[in-house]
Design a protein around this motif. Structure first.
Motif, mmCIF file in Angstrom:
data_model
loop_
_atom_site.group_PDB
_atom_site.id
_atom_site.type_symbol
_atom_site.label_atom_id
_atom_site.label_comp_id
_atom_site.label_asym_id
_atom_site.label_seq_id
_atom_site.Cartn_x
_atom_site.Cartn_y
_atom_site.Cartn_z
ATOM 1 N N ASN A 105 53.976 31.481 67.302
ATOM 2 C CA ASN A 105 53.146 32.672 67.415
ATOM 3 C C ASN A 105 52.021 32.609 66.387
ATOM 4 O O ASN A 105 52.279 32.569 65.205
ATOM 5 C CB ASN A 105 54.021 33.895 67.145
ATOM 6 N N PHE A 106 50.773 32.550 66.847
ATOM 7 C CA PHE A 106 49.667 32.577 65.879
ATOM 8 C C PHE A 106 48.436 33.185 66.539
ATOM 9 O O PHE A 106 48.258 33.057 67.746
ATOM 10 C CB PHE A 106 49.391 31.178 65.327
ATOM 11 N N PRO A 107 47.594 33.853 65.757
ATOM 12 C CA PRO A 107 46.384 34.433 66.335
ATOM 13 C C PRO A 107 45.501 33.325 66.909
ATOM 14 O O PRO A 107 45.290 32.305 66.262
ATOM 15 C CB PRO A 107 45.698 35.109 65.128
ATOM 16 N N GLY A 108 45.022 33.512 68.131
ATOM 17 C CA GLY A 108 44.164 32.503 68.742
ATOM 18 C C GLY A 108 44.920 31.622 69.726
ATOM 19 O O GLY A 108 44.343 30.769 70.385
ATOM 20 N N ARG A 109 46.226 31.859 69.841
ATOM 21 C CA ARG A 109 47.040 31.043 70.742
ATOM 22 C C ARG A 109 46.576 31.184 72.186
ATOM 23 O O ARG A 109 46.498 30.205 72.935
ATOM 24 C CB ARG A 109 48.499 31.472 70.620
ATOM 25 N N GLY A 110 46.249 32.428 72.571
ATOM 26 C CA GLY A 110 45.810 32.677 73.941
ATOM 27 C C GLY A 110 44.549 31.900 74.290
ATOM 28 O O GLY A 110 44.420 31.381 75.396
ATOM 29 N N LEU A 111 43.653 31.788 73.311
ATOM 30 C CA LEU A 111 42.405 31.069 73.535
ATOM 31 C C LEU A 111 42.672 29.589 73.793
ATOM 32 O O LEU A 111 42.143 29.001 74.746
ATOM 33 C CB LEU A 111 41.478 31.238 72.323
ATOM 34 N N VAL A 112 43.524 28.991 72.955
ATOM 35 C CA VAL A 112 43.837 27.575 73.124
ATOM 36 C C VAL A 112 44.467 27.354 74.497
ATOM 37 O O VAL A 112 44.108 26.423 75.221
ATOM 38 C CB VAL A 112 44.788 27.069 72.009
ATOM 39 N N ARG A 113 45.380 28.250 74.871
ATOM 40 C CA ARG A 113 46.051 28.105 76.154
ATOM 41 C C ARG A 113 45.051 28.224 77.308
ATOM 42 O O ARG A 113 45.107 27.469 78.271
ATOM 43 C CB ARG A 113 47.142 29.173 76.289
ATOM 44 N N ALA A 114 44.105 29.151 77.184
ATOM 45 C CA ALA A 114 43.114 29.331 78.245
ATOM 46 C C ALA A 114 42.216 28.107 78.370
ATOM 47 O O ALA A 114 41.914 27.660 79.474
ATOM 48 C CB ALA A 114 42.277 30.572 77.971
ATOM 49 N N LEU A 115 41.821 27.539 77.221
ATOM 50 C CA LEU A 115 40.900 26.403 77.273
ATOM 51 C C LEU A 115 41.568 25.135 77.800
ATOM 52 O O LEU A 115 40.895 24.197 78.208
ATOM 53 C CB LEU A 115 40.272 26.157 75.898
ATOM 54 N N LEU A 116 42.902 25.135 77.809
ATOM 55 C CA LEU A 116 43.611 24.003 78.422
ATOM 56 C C LEU A 116 43.209 23.855 79.882
ATOM 57 O O LEU A 116 43.290 22.779 80.461
ATOM 58 C CB LEU A 116 45.126 24.239 78.379
ATOM 59 N N LEU A 117 42.761 24.973 80.473
ATOM 60 C CA LEU A 117 42.408 24.928 81.883
ATOM 61 C C LEU A 117 41.092 24.198 82.139
ATOM 62 O O LEU A 117 40.786 23.861 83.272
ATOM 63 C CB LEU A 117 42.321 26.347 82.463
ATOM 64 N N VAL A 118 40.325 23.933 81.070
ATOM 65 C CA VAL A 118 39.062 23.213 81.281
ATOM 66 C C VAL A 118 39.315 21.793 81.810
ATOM 67 O O VAL A 118 38.840 21.452 82.889
ATOM 68 C CB VAL A 118 38.190 23.218 80.003
ATOM 69 N N PRO A 119 40.079 20.964 81.097
ATOM 70 C CA PRO A 119 40.348 19.642 81.676
ATOM 71 C C PRO A 119 41.103 19.733 82.998
ATOM 72 O O PRO A 119 40.840 18.957 83.914
ATOM 73 C CB PRO A 119 41.222 18.950 80.625
#
Lengths: 302, 290
Positions: A105-119
């Motif tokens: 659990n860390f702030p910004g986790r959602g962002l990293v997970r969302a950007l996984l969708l780019v590749p």
């Protein structure tokens, strides 16, 4: 008695409804999957070369026998396995690490997970173009980075020789496959109840022991699914080969998918192409079943 | 303990930074390259940000269709925009039809009790185990024989059949999650099965239908094998085919190639980021229960 007949009538109408509702979908699937599959079996049993029209004839299993006694089958098979094993190992290792990170659990986790969708969203052909660019012998960013870091003293053609071409092919292929594997493993991790870890900590289990004796066993079903799926995908690799290496240099990346393509659509030998495609299909299916049985066995008794 | 928590967070953020760099770094470099002059791309060390921002290659691609053969614009740039439109037509049609046809097929699998239900479900899923390459050979042969090659409608049809099993699986698991009581209430009020589907199931399944539609769109957008084999002229090229024509042509300048790559992924990447919740839930429910 009356209730029974009512039920029976309902049963009938449910069956009829099911047929009506699913008919369009079933017909579409049948027309483009089942019928072509039958035709593919048919073609594979014939001599069928578009360059020699009018000479099509039934030859039984001759195409299969020809392939199985030909290095043009065994060498691409070996290349396919080298590629697939490399890709599956890389995808599973990296996505497991990333999933473990995102399970924290860390702030910004959602962002990293969302950007996984780019590749993930990048089509395989564009991905091949991207890596062709990154690996370019004169302009490539990877050459530039290696050069600046002092790893190489002059720019290299990384797609020009073995084993570097295979390594980069595996990396390039894996790049767009890692995100989905990560999301699947992450969802697997999130089903593990937190209190198991807490009691393990109380019992004095370290980080590695918790991973080895809690995470890994409990993640095993999902891990099996990811390994099987990735294996199936990697064995039929084609798109990236078409753009990045065209089977080269000197057949170094001539996987079965590419061999089928050149045999069928360049040499126009549809019979030979169909039979080798059948062989690839059979190998893939066989491996998937084998993996399923083998990987699933360890998950049942605890 | 506080010290420990700080170290933990530091490790996490270093890891997250590496993941982010690996996830979007390569693509950002592609975007940055597309705005540079070709000669700037030879700089050592590389020039990370475009300066000045060069739009020539974008202009080529968007005006290419109206520029003539003697304008010096590469052939691929001139046909790109049309292929981009074709991709929209094919992917959009597949998404719409797959959700429509898939909903009706998914309903009985989720809700009706009939003989052969498991056989049907298994059959639909198993059809996806046959490698596309082995199906491509007879499909191309037949398409050429009956004059259906080089047509967008063939691509829609083929993609549809590869996407449908996935959409059906996703939707039937979504339909199952809708409380049976709502459906029973509708039945008591005198709704027919068809009305139940139209008035209760479908409106309540909007998130599931959205997931399925977007996944169908994205998977079709990226499809290459059949797009390549079933097209003969620019009239039926999709953007993946033109990107492959760019990428395998050594005579075209790099910036044009790169720009085509960037433009062709704008729709899927925008879709993926806008609808990320739907996509992630769709991906997970589609494969989780598989």
């Amino acid at each position: 008695m009356k209730a029974e007949t009512n039920n029976e009538r309902k049963e009938m109408s449910q069956g009829m409804l099911a047929v009506l509702f699913s008919a369009p979908a079933v017909l579409i699937i049948a027309a483009t999957i089942l019928v072509p599959f039958g035709l593919a079996v048919f073609l594979s049993l014939h001599k069928w070369n578009l360059k020699r029209p009018g000479r099509e004839r039934f030859i039984g299993l001759e195409n299969y026998v020809d392939w199985l006694t030909d290095s043009d089958f065994w060498e691409p098979l070996q290349t396919t396995f080298t590629f697939a094993i490399g890709a599956v190992l890389l995808i599973v290792a990296v996505s497991l690490l990333v999933a473990l990170l995102l399970n924290e659990n860390f702030p910004g986790r959602g962002l990293v997970r969302a950007l996984l969708l780019v590749p993930w969203a990048i089509p395989s052909v564009v991905n091949a173009l991207l890596w062709k660019w990154l690996l370019n012998p004169q302009y490539g960013l990877i050459n530039a980075l290696w050069f600046e870091l002092g790893i190489i003293t002059e720019y290299q053609n990384m797609l020009g020789s073995m084993p570097s071409v295979m390594i980069w092919l595996v990396i390039a292929y894996s790049w767009i496959h890692i995100p989905l594997a990560t999301l699947l493993l992450l969802s697997g991790l999130q089903t593990i109840p937190g209190d198991i870890y807490e009691s393990a900590i109380v019992d004095g289990a370290g980080l590695w022991q918790r991973f080895r004796f809690i995470t890994l066993p409990m993640l095993r079903p999902m891990l099996s699914i990811v390994i099987i799926f990735e294996m199936i995908f990697a064995l039929k690799v084609f798109d990236i080969i078409f753009v990045l290496t065209a089977g080269g240099p000197a057949n170094a990346t001539n996987v079965l998918g590419w061999q089928i393509y050149t045999e069928t659509f360049r040499k126009l030998d549809f019979g030979a192409g169909s039979s080798i495609a059948m062989l690839l299909g059979a190998i893939t299916l066989g491996l998937a079943i084998l993996f399923y049985v083998f990987l699933d066995k360890g998950t049942e008794p605890q | 303990m506080k010290q420990h928590a700080r170290i933990r967070l530091a490790v996490i953020y270093i890891g997250a930074a590496i993941v982010l760099l690996g996830t979007i770094g390569p693509f950002l470099w592609l975007v940055s390259s597309s705005f540079q002059y070709e000669r700037q791309l030879l700089n050592r060390p590389p020039q990370w940000l475009p300066n000045p921002v060069v739009l020539d290659s974008y202009r080529e691609i968007f005006e290419g269709a109206v520029l003539g053969e003697d304008s010096g614009v590469p052939y691929q740039s001139r046909i790109f925009l049309r292929s981009f439109g074709n991709s929209f037509i094919v992917a959009g049609s597949v998404a719409a039809i797959a959700v429509l046809v898939g909903s009706y097929a998914a309903y009985p699998l989720a809700r009706l009790d009939f003989r052969g239900r498991n056989v049907l479900l298994f059959g639909i899923l198993a059809s996806r185990l046959i490698p596309a390459l082995s199906l491509a050979i007879p499909i191309v042969l037949v398409a050429k024989k009956i004059g259906m090659s080089d047509r967008l409608v063939s691509l829609v049809f083929i993609n549809l059949s590869f996407i449908l099993p996935y959409v059906i699986w996703l939707l039937q698991s979504y339909f199952k999650s809708i409380p049976m009581e709502l459906e029973d209430a509708g039945r008591i009020d005198g709704c027919s099965r068809l009305q139940v589907v139209h008035k209760i199931i479908l409106p309540l399944s909007l998130p599931g239908l959205t997931s399925a539609g977007i996944l169908a769109f994205l998977l079709t957008w990226g499809e290459f094998l059949f797009a390549l084999l079933l097209s003969e002229t620019p009239a039926s090229y999709t953007s993946t085919v033109v990107v492959s024509l760019f990428a395998t042509d050594v005579d075209v300048n790099f910036v044009s190639i790169i720009t085509a790559g960037v433009v062709s992924v704008i729709p899927p990447i925008c879709f993926a980021l806008i609808f990320q919740r739907f996509i992630i839930s769709g991906l997970l429910s589609g494969s989780l229960k598989g």
